[in-house]
Scaffold this motif. Sequence first.
Motif, PDB file in Angstrom:
ATOM      1  N   GLU A  62     -30.141 -24.976  -4.793  1.00 12.75           N
ATOM      2  CA  GLU A  62     -29.640 -25.350  -3.586  1.00 12.75           C
ATOM      3  C   GLU A  62     -30.603 -25.055  -2.367  1.00 12.75           C
ATOM      4  OE1 GLU A  62     -26.914 -26.671  -3.434  1.00 12.75           O
ATOM      5  OE2 GLU A  62     -26.525 -26.951  -5.473  1.00 12.75           O
ATOM      6  N   VAL A  63     -30.171 -26.188  -1.313  1.00  9.65           N
ATOM      7  CA  VAL A  63     -30.914 -25.843  -0.120  1.00  9.65           C
ATOM      8  C   VAL A  63     -30.597 -24.708   0.864  1.00  9.65           C
ATOM      9  CG1 VAL A  63     -31.950 -26.974   1.875  1.00  9.65           C
ATOM     10  CG2 VAL A  63     -31.697 -28.453   0.131  1.00  9.65           C
ATOM     11  N   PHE A  64     -29.367 -24.794   1.061  1.00  3.00           N
ATOM     12  CA  PHE A  64     -28.470 -23.983   1.582  1.00  3.00           C
ATOM     13  C   PHE A  64     -27.801 -22.744   0.875  1.00  3.00           C
ATOM     14  CE2 PHE A  64     -28.409 -27.739   4.249  1.00  3.00           C
ATOM     15  CZ  PHE A  64     -29.441 -27.399   5.271  1.00  3.00           C
ATOM     16  N   ARG A  65     -28.255 -21.411   1.128  1.00  4.35           N
ATOM     17  CA  ARG A  65     -27.686 -20.456   0.141  1.00  4.35           C
ATOM     18  C   ARG A  65     -26.955 -19.349   1.055  1.00  4.35           C
ATOM     19  NH1 ARG A  65     -32.879 -19.550  -2.944  1.00  4.35           N
ATOM     20  NH2 ARG A  65     -33.577 -20.404  -1.043  1.00  4.35           N
ATOM     21  N   LYS A  66     -25.932 -18.816   0.806  1.00  2.20           N
ATOM     22  CA  LYS A  66     -25.523 -17.809   1.825  1.00  2.20           C
ATOM     23  C   LYS A  66     -26.129 -16.624   1.605  1.00  2.20           C
ATOM     24  CE  LYS A  66     -20.773 -19.568   2.132  1.00  2.20           C
ATOM     25  NZ  LYS A  66     -19.122 -19.575   2.126  1.00  2.20           N
ATOM     26  N   VAL A  70     -26.906  -9.609  -2.670  1.00  2.00           N
ATOM     27  CA  VAL A  70     -27.955  -9.983  -3.673  1.00  2.00           C
ATOM     28  C   VAL A  70     -29.374 -10.360  -2.974  1.00  2.00           C
ATOM     29  CG1 VAL A  70     -28.214 -11.153  -5.714  1.00  2.00           C
ATOM     30  CG2 VAL A  70     -26.161 -10.345  -5.487  1.00  2.00           C
ATOM     31  N   SER A  71     -29.055 -10.980  -2.104  1.00  2.00           N
ATOM     32  CA  SER A  71     -30.091 -11.670  -1.306  1.00  2.00           C
ATOM     33  C   SER A  71     -30.886 -10.571  -0.607  1.00  2.00           C
ATOM     34  CB  SER A  71     -29.662 -12.891  -0.314  1.00  2.00           C
ATOM     35  OG  SER A  71     -28.632 -13.757  -0.770  1.00  2.00           O
ATOM     36  N   LEU A  72     -29.961  -9.823  -0.076  1.00  2.00           N
ATOM     37  CA  LEU A  72     -31.127  -8.388   0.402  1.00  2.00           C
ATOM     38  C   LEU A  72     -31.771  -7.708  -0.304  1.00  2.00           C
ATOM     39  CD1 LEU A  72     -31.431  -7.193   3.126  1.00  2.00           C
ATOM     40  CD2 LEU A  72     -29.267  -5.850   3.097  1.00  2.00           C
ATOM     41  N   GLU A  73     -31.044  -7.385  -1.623  1.00  2.00           N
ATOM     42  CA  GLU A  73     -31.902  -6.599  -2.710  1.00  2.00           C
ATOM     43  C   GLU A  73     -32.981  -7.430  -3.157  1.00  2.00           C
ATOM     44  OE1 GLU A  73     -28.955  -6.027  -5.799  1.00  2.00           O
ATOM     45  OE2 GLU A  73     -27.844  -4.702  -4.586  1.00  2.00           O
ATOM     46  N   GLU A  74     -32.898  -8.973  -3.314  1.00  2.00           N
ATOM     47  CA  GLU A  74     -33.956  -9.546  -3.631  1.00  2.00           C
ATOM     48  C   GLU A  74     -35.236  -9.472  -2.774  1.00  2.00           C
ATOM     49  OE1 GLU A  74     -36.456 -12.233  -6.034  1.00  2.00           O
ATOM     50  OE2 GLU A  74     -34.609 -11.021  -6.477  1.00  2.00           O
ATOM     51  N   ILE A  75     -34.826  -9.554  -1.193  1.00  2.00           N
ATOM     52  CA  ILE A  75     -35.843  -9.365  -0.291  1.00  2.00           C
ATOM     53  C   ILE A  75     -36.526  -8.157  -0.479  1.00  2.00           C
ATOM     54  CG2 ILE A  75     -36.252  -9.310   2.317  1.00  2.00           C
ATOM     55  CD1 ILE A  75     -33.776 -11.305   2.470  1.00  2.00           C
ATOM     56  N   GLN A  76     -35.683  -7.013  -0.541  1.00  2.00           N
ATOM     57  CA  GLN A  76     -36.324  -5.798  -0.714  1.00  2.00           C
ATOM     58  C   GLN A  76     -37.259  -5.479  -2.038  1.00  2.00           C
ATOM     59  OE1 GLN A  76     -33.031  -3.205  -0.811  1.00  2.00           O
ATOM     60  NE2 GLN A  76     -32.491  -3.203   1.469  1.00  2.00           N
ATOM     61  N   ARG A  77     -36.798  -6.010  -3.034  1.00  2.00           N
ATOM     62  CA  ARG A  77     -37.590  -6.332  -4.196  1.00  2.00           C
ATOM     63  C   ARG A  77     -39.090  -7.028  -3.899  1.00  2.00           C
ATOM     64  NH1 ARG A  77     -39.045  -9.461  -8.133  1.00  2.00           N
ATOM     65  NH2 ARG A  77     -38.043 -11.168  -7.509  1.00  2.00           N
ATOM     66  N   CYS A  78     -39.058  -8.201  -3.233  1.00  2.00           N
ATOM     67  CA  CYS A  78     -39.935  -9.067  -2.942  1.00  2.00           C
ATOM     68  C   CYS A  78     -41.005  -8.198  -2.090  1.00  2.00           C
ATOM     69  CB  CYS A  78     -39.724 -10.273  -2.418  1.00  2.00           C
ATOM     70  SG  CYS A  78     -38.910 -11.456  -3.377  1.00  2.00           S
ATOM     71  N   ARG A  79     -40.588  -7.531  -1.101  1.00  2.00           N
ATOM     72  CA  ARG A  79     -41.334  -6.661  -0.195  1.00  2.00           C
ATOM     73  C   ARG A  79     -41.800  -5.482  -1.074  1.00  2.00           C
ATOM     74  NH1 ARG A  79     -40.580  -6.655   5.159  1.00  2.00           N
ATOM     75  NH2 ARG A  79     -40.612  -4.539   5.216  1.00  2.00           N
ATOM     76  N   GLN A  80     -41.328  -4.950  -2.090  1.00  2.00           N
ATOM     77  CA  GLN A  80     -41.850  -3.848  -2.687  1.00  2.00           C
ATOM     78  C   GLN A  80     -42.939  -4.467  -3.681  1.00  2.00           C
ATOM     79  OE1 GLN A  80     -40.869  -0.807  -2.235  1.00  2.00           O
ATOM     80  NE2 GLN A  80     -42.432   0.077  -3.926  1.00  2.00           N
ATOM     81  N   VAL A  81     -42.874  -5.604  -4.185  1.00  2.00           N
ATOM     82  CA  VAL A  81     -43.955  -6.323  -5.036  1.00  2.00           C
ATOM     83  C   VAL A  81     -45.221  -6.477  -4.084  1.00  2.00           C
ATOM     84  CG1 VAL A  81     -44.548  -8.195  -6.284  1.00  2.00           C
ATOM     85  CG2 VAL A  81     -42.370  -7.028  -6.792  1.00  2.00           C
ATOM     86  N   THR A 127     -22.828 -19.465   9.557  1.00  2.00           N
ATOM     87  CA  THR A 127     -22.441 -18.558   8.401  1.00  2.00           C
ATOM     88  C   THR A 127     -24.145 -18.201   8.376  1.00  2.00           C
ATOM     89  OG1 THR A 127     -20.830 -19.618   7.472  1.00  2.00           O
ATOM     90  CG2 THR A 127     -21.871 -18.073   5.961  1.00  2.00           C
ATOM     91  N   PRO A 128     -24.285 -16.690   7.806  1.00  2.00           N
ATOM     92  CA  PRO A 128     -25.775 -16.149   7.602  1.00  2.00           C
ATOM     93  C   PRO A 128     -26.118 -16.680   6.180  1.00  2.00           C
ATOM     94  CG  PRO A 128     -24.101 -14.486   8.303  1.00  2.00           C
ATOM     95  CD  PRO A 128     -23.384 -15.532   8.171  1.00  2.00           C
ATOM     96  N   LEU A 129     -27.230 -17.578   6.384  1.00  2.00           N
ATOM     97  CA  LEU A 129     -27.942 -17.982   5.283  1.00  2.00           C
ATOM     98  C   LEU A 129     -29.292 -17.428   4.939  1.00  2.00           C
ATOM     99  CD1 LEU A 129     -27.305 -21.586   6.384  1.00  2.00           C
ATOM    100  CD2 LEU A 129     -25.894 -20.564   4.715  1.00  2.00           C
ATOM    101  N   GLN A 130     -29.717 -17.861   3.641  1.00  2.00           N
ATOM    102  CA  GLN A 130     -31.058 -17.299   3.351  1.00  2.00           C
ATOM    103  C   GLN A 130     -32.297 -17.845   4.098  1.00  2.00           C
ATOM    104  OE1 GLN A 130     -31.651 -16.575  -0.944  1.00  2.00           O
ATOM    105  NE2 GLN A 130     -29.508 -16.000  -1.222  1.00  2.00           N
ATOM    106  N   THR A 164     -23.965  -3.791   9.359  1.00  2.00           N
ATOM    107  CA  THR A 164     -24.768  -4.651   8.434  1.00  2.00           C
ATOM    108  C   THR A 164     -24.595  -6.088   8.691  1.00  2.00           C
ATOM    109  OG1 THR A 164     -23.137  -4.259   6.747  1.00  2.00           O
ATOM    110  CG2 THR A 164     -24.669  -2.734   6.709  1.00  2.00           C
ATOM    111  N   PRO A 165     -25.274  -6.906   8.001  1.00  2.00           N
ATOM    112  CA  PRO A 165     -25.183  -8.446   7.962  1.00  2.00           C
ATOM    113  C   PRO A 165     -23.825  -8.786   7.572  1.00  2.00           C
ATOM    114  CG  PRO A 165     -27.252  -7.985   7.222  1.00  2.00           C
ATOM    115  CD  PRO A 165     -26.606  -6.485   7.323  1.00  2.00           C
ATOM    116  N   PHE A 166     -23.190  -7.934   6.692  1.00  2.00           N
ATOM    117  CA  PHE A 166     -21.861  -8.301   6.010  1.00  2.00           C
ATOM    118  C   PHE A 166     -20.739  -7.408   6.731  1.00  2.00           C
ATOM    119  CE2 PHE A 166     -25.275  -7.353   3.032  1.00  2.00           C
ATOM    120  CZ  PHE A 166     -25.669  -8.648   3.021  1.00  2.00           C
ATOM    121  N   ASN A 167     -20.783  -6.983   7.835  1.00  2.00           N
ATOM    122  CA  ASN A 167     -19.928  -6.242   8.552  1.00  2.00           C
ATOM    123  C   ASN A 167     -18.947  -7.264   9.279  1.00  2.00           C
ATOM    124  OD1 ASN A 167     -18.760  -5.009  11.187  1.00  2.00           O
ATOM    125  ND2 ASN A 167     -19.150  -3.197   9.847  1.00  2.00           N
TER     126      ASN A 167
END
Length: 1677
Positions: A62-66, A70-81, A127-130, A164-167
């Motif tokens: 999808e083009v627009f994803r909220k 999970v998105s934040l965890e994926e960003i942290q994982r990519c940063r670690q890699v 709305t916050p998007l990826q 946090t972004p979800f607050n």
Amino acid sequence: MRRKTTFWEFWGSKKEQQELVRRASHLKPLTSELTKLLDNSALRAQLQNTKMVTLLPPVGTEVFRKFTAVSLEEIQRCRQVKENEPQRKEDKNIQVTEEQKIPTCDLERGKPLPFIFGDPPHEFVSTPLQELDPFYQTQKTFIVLDGKKIIHRFNSDPACFLLTPFNLMRTTAIKILLHSFFQAFILLTVLTNCVFMTIANPPEWSGVLKSTFIAIYTFEVLVKVLARGFCVGQFTFLRDPWNWLDLMVISTAYLTNMVHSRTVSAFQVLPALKAITAIPGLKTTLSVLMQTVKKMAHVTALSLICLSVLAVLSLHNFMGVLRQKCVLMPPSNHSLEYFDFQEYINNPVNYYYPPGSIDALLCGNSSEAGICPEGYKCLRAGPNPNYGYTNYDSFGWAFLALFRVMTQDFWENLFQLTLRSAGKTYTIFFVVDIVVGSFSLLSLIVAVFAMASVEQKQAEMAVAKQKDKEYAHILETLKKNLQEVPGNACLTEKQHPSADTEECENEQRPRLPCCSSFANMFLRWTCCSCCWAQQRLLHFVTDPFFDLAIVMCLVLNTIFMAIEHYPLTEEFDVLLTIAEQVFTGIFTAEVALKLLAMGPYFYFQVGWNIFDSIIVFFSVLQLGLADNYGLRLLRVFRLAKWWSTFSALLKLIGKSLGILRRFTLLLAIISFTFAVVGMQLFTKNYKENVCRISKDCKLPRWHMIDYFHSFLIVFRVLCGEWIETMWDCMEVAGQPACLIFFTMMVVVGKLVVWNLFLALLINSSNGDLWADSEGEGQKNLLIALNRIGGAVSGIKSWVLEQMGKKTGWKTQFRIDLNPPGLKSEEVSQKEFLALTFVSSEEAESEVRALVYNKPYERASQMSGNEAADEKKALQHGESAVCMHKRDEGNTPAKCFSDQCYQSCPVLNMDSCQDGRRIWLNLRQSCVSVVEHKSFEAFITFMILLSSGALAIEDIHLEKRLLIRTILEYADQVFTCVFVLEMLLRWFAGGFKKYFTNAWCCIDFLIVLIYMLSTTANILVISQLQAINSLRTLRPLRVLSRFEGMKVVASTLFGAIPSILDVLLVCSTYWLIFSIMGVDLFAGRFSHCINDTSEELFHTQAVNNKTECLMLMEQNFSEVRWRNPEINFDNVGIGFLSLLQVATFKGWMDLMYATMDSRQIELQPEYEANVYMSLYIVLFIIFGSFFTFNFLVGAIIEYLKHQKAKLGGTGLFMTKEQMKCYNSRKTLDLKKAWKPIPRPQNKIQALLFDIVTKASFDIFFTVLACLQVVVMMTETLEQSFEKEIILHWIYFAIIVIFTVECVVKIIALRQNYFSFGWNIFDFVLVILSILGLFLADLIEKYFVHGSQLFILIRLTRVIRILHLFRVAKGVRRLLYALMRSLPALFNIGLFLSLIMFIFSIFGMKNFAYVKKGAMLDDMFNFETFGNSMICLLTITTSAGWDSLLFPIMSTPPDCDPHMENPGTSVVGDCGSPAVGVIFVTSYIILSFLIVVNMYLVVILENFNMATEESADELCESDFEMFYETWERFDPHVSHFIHYSQLSDFCDNLKDPLRIAKPNSIKVISMDLPLAFGDKIHCLDLVVALTAQVRGISGEIDHLKATMEERFMARSPSKVMGSYQPISSTLKRKREDVAATVIQRAYRKHAVQSTPKMGEANQIIQQDGDEEELVQVHLAGVL
């Protein structure tokens, strides 16, 4: 290097560029297209090189994803890699260079979402998007789209370490921050706050309101901090500079509540600046403006240098001269014991004051300076004029005076004061100031602005072009893909209906208005569609003759409105009232007939019909209202329907209000800010110190007590007048604050106004507007006129046929009764042309052969050989005077035309064989005489001599009988010579060629004037004495003798027919304002005045004209009811008043009159109607700014066509000047600096090494600047110790420069004088030494010795020119001016001729007028010199109103019977009609020359000059090359390795630098390689020089020159000691071939070996190398 677009190229392609940008802004894929792009992997593979498609997420995503946890965890994982990736590669011993990523410019914050993403669903808004940008996908950020699809980027880290972004609090803050209601609420708060800022005395409850504003601003900041965080992170609150403004607003708001200070209260205006962030687009506009300011660094430096140099010269030439006053001589019987002479001369009571002046009369002790009245003596005493602020006593005041001249604000006053005290000789100094300091520098500044705007538009066009190209590629790929797949639709042709097709239609179908059903039911008259009466009525109202009748009524109505005047007789008033009722009835009937014929549904679909209905409705409504005809003026705008140029002007205004709304809003915000700041800072000062600037302690017109008057001051500054209001401000509030405030206001205001003007000029093309304005109404009008012409031609043909039948003559021609462009059968088929429903095919056939619609094409499309020959002669100057070339062989041209020979055969000499030979010999002799160079030189000399004789005929001629007698006989001789010349040209070229040449016709008219004037003087014919004034046209004959003036005159007068329609439109537009002025102010400017004291009576003493006349009847001789010269009593004088407002000269007196006006024949009262000044403000904006812009655009449009005819170059330049310029340019490219051999003597060699260092020249350049700085420190009445110190400093500087000269002569020997700069320095040193030793002698034995002192001081200042050798940017600007010098010289010559002619005319007609206003004992028309000074003053339109008033004087302001001693002239009155024509024609003509032509020349040459100068190489560039070479070749081997070549080229400086990546460019230079893959220094410098200069051939010559220079630098190096074994290009080919072989071998090894894993590793390691080889191979091939 890509060539930049010139201003003319951009001007010619503006319409296409604007259309491209507009089209790119509306690009948007359909939903079906976007779905296919997201789901089709094959399609994505085909579009992988498209930039926009690469932004899309992977297929199936999808083009627009909220943005979730999970998105934040994926960003942290990519940063670690990503962080562990370098360590992993290092562990595996893998060396792969990682490509450095940068953010995508289309996805930056604050930009709209790219069209490729389509419209986001509603649930994804706010709305916050990826992240969509791949660069930020590995960073802790997320985006939010607002309702306008603007991208906002936030940090995903907790805001303020808590949220946090979800607050819920943070998400709510984000939604509030991005909601349109919140932004509108903040904007409304800012506007409300601004309204309350304008209140000078706020009410008591304003404190509560102020606290409310502070609370709202605080809440806004809290919302931003909660949404973004405070400071930690890239996208937090403090990382945005605009948020600092919010903090300053809150801080100053709380500070003003605690600290009560005017300085602190001035910061209360900061909330107004929040409008820049609150209004969309203003931040972008401001950033564009700041980018333009950055590009002004060089021109600003050049302006400061020029002004500083001129200020230093004026400081040393005019120091203290403005304090010389006429002091009353003390009585002879005073007591010397108690008499204080200094106190006496410093007492203002003892000065002589001219009538109406607050400053004492200045004087001088030179023969050309002003003199004092009898009983007064010229002494230096007292303060300087204008509160003491106009002087040259220190560098600061001198710089302010020169800056005043540069901005042309009241500079005529400074000019007159200086000449009166220093002498008329210094006129040349002000000429240099105006030409260099004003015209040249301001033109350069405008040129920089224009080119910056062009570059900005070019960048926008490049982005739009790229988007359009990519979108077209996407559509083409989609179309091909859909054609291959059956069942698809929307992009294929002739498809069956499907869901996709319906979707396309639904997306592209226009939406009908909500009231369409109501319109179909009530406005569409379908019941009478078959009624024959309605059809006949429709035929009637759409006939072209109906349009012609309406146009005639509109013109007559405009004439009747224009003939209103004051005073009106009762009969004339009744006539105008009846006429108004008749025209109202006609236009009402027109609307009714059209409404009945077309029906309301179709009638109101035409914009002009709606406009007509509104005017008719209010006109009928106003019939019952007395003296209220305001809306009737709108009828004039109806002419735009049939007048394309008028329509173009209205479209320009309407279009600019839309396009330039951001610039306009920015200007309004800046004006409001300065007005409020001025009111906050200076209100108290004006109240407390008003007595310093007003004798009666009453506030003057211009003050800052309230917002309205403060705004008027800001508006006056924006109009260019700032010095007088700054004097008042400095007098009441002190110098520092007012200087800073007004300087900032002038600089910022001018910056925005110039940008607004150029943006309007660039965003609107007159040619395009004319093309768009050619509507059906104009075509109908042309067809009607054409039918009338056809009918007249038919009647004429019938009359001639009838006369032929009676007389027996045969008509030799037949006139077609049909209109041009129509066949006979077409006329029978098309009797009428519809007004509203006309088709383009019907109109085109009837209008094709009619007159041209575009004004600038009328002069360029002349028919006939004679017109073409005449225009060619006028433009190119092929014949010096007249065309006398022989027709064939040695046979002279025919004397008469063929029609003359047919009508009168006696004129043909060929019929008489005996006389033919004598006749031919006579004519051939005349041709030989006329074409001889000596004859032309003699005639030119006689023309100059006769023109010089006119300059001697001043008021003193009556007393010089001998000179008068000589001039009378000389005039007769001139007449005989010119008549003989005319006869010779008649015999030589014949009457046909003589009278078909424009220059010969001018000569004929002038000779005719000669003959009539001489005859009148000899025979004393009083009826012909008036012809003597036309003798001033004699110098016009000079035009045809000097090619430079001839080219300028041809271009100028050629532009007049082309822009005549534009001038007529501008006059019509001004006519509306003039009629409005007559309605508002006719008879309201008259006042009752005391003629003795020049004071108005108060309304309590005299209320109206009747009471004033009663006082006059009671023998109060000093009482008079006066009407000012400039008023709105009729339309004609109203035009003159508007011209004063448009040129900003005399407009303030007119504004005062409007503010004081009450009713007709009532005594004006001080600011009784203050808001009437808005009439002047509105005219300046709409009547002056837009019409001037329209006129400039028309002139540029004409000059663009003229430039294209001349081959693209040489505007205002002769052929010889163009050849000289091109030859010089070629020589500059080919010439090379010949090196000076290093001396063999050790001492000379040491000095040679010192003087050839760049630091040596830099040191003495700094010393020259230091010398100028020391000269700036001199002041009037400085101490003796300071004079001694300055004397020894000057002495030390002279010694240092003398030592420099001696050292250079020793080191360079005879080569010293082979450089122009060295000769320049040598002359300056000699003059400095002479001035040092002869200063005392000059001061002792010469009266001041001012001229010699000027030369000495000039030698000190002129050394600063060395600065231009170092500053390349400034040197390029000077090169642009130097390139423009030939054209500017021609323009200056032509202007000088115009000034000469008008000066003579002024002497003949206004020499004896009564002195007043600008005319006094020094500035008048009594002598030729004084006349030239007066015209020089008004050349810049400065003070022309003060010059006009005296020459318009009529009784009782003058005495028509006064005797002038020594002459027969009686009276001292002027001539209003002649005076108005004289001054206005000179203002308009000089304005077109000085402003438009001067600016156009600078614009033409600026871009080309900067490009040419950018390619210029100087010695410092080669020194830089050798210094860089020494770092790469420390052993001085003159070789570097091939591997160092890329780094070496990157370390060089411009223009020799080749920035990385430069591998392909370096290889393409094909440099020779020596043994060991080494490159020689000489080969590289030759290749780089050839590349910069663009020399493809003549490499051997360039190499020989560079080799000579290299040998001079390194004589021990023997050239030819190495032999090239290869080259860079050849070596690369070898490397590519080797790589191909290796790759083939490895592929074979992979296929043959069982160890596939090992082979794959080999291929993986060589993947990058293979890609690099492919890139290099592609570049080489």
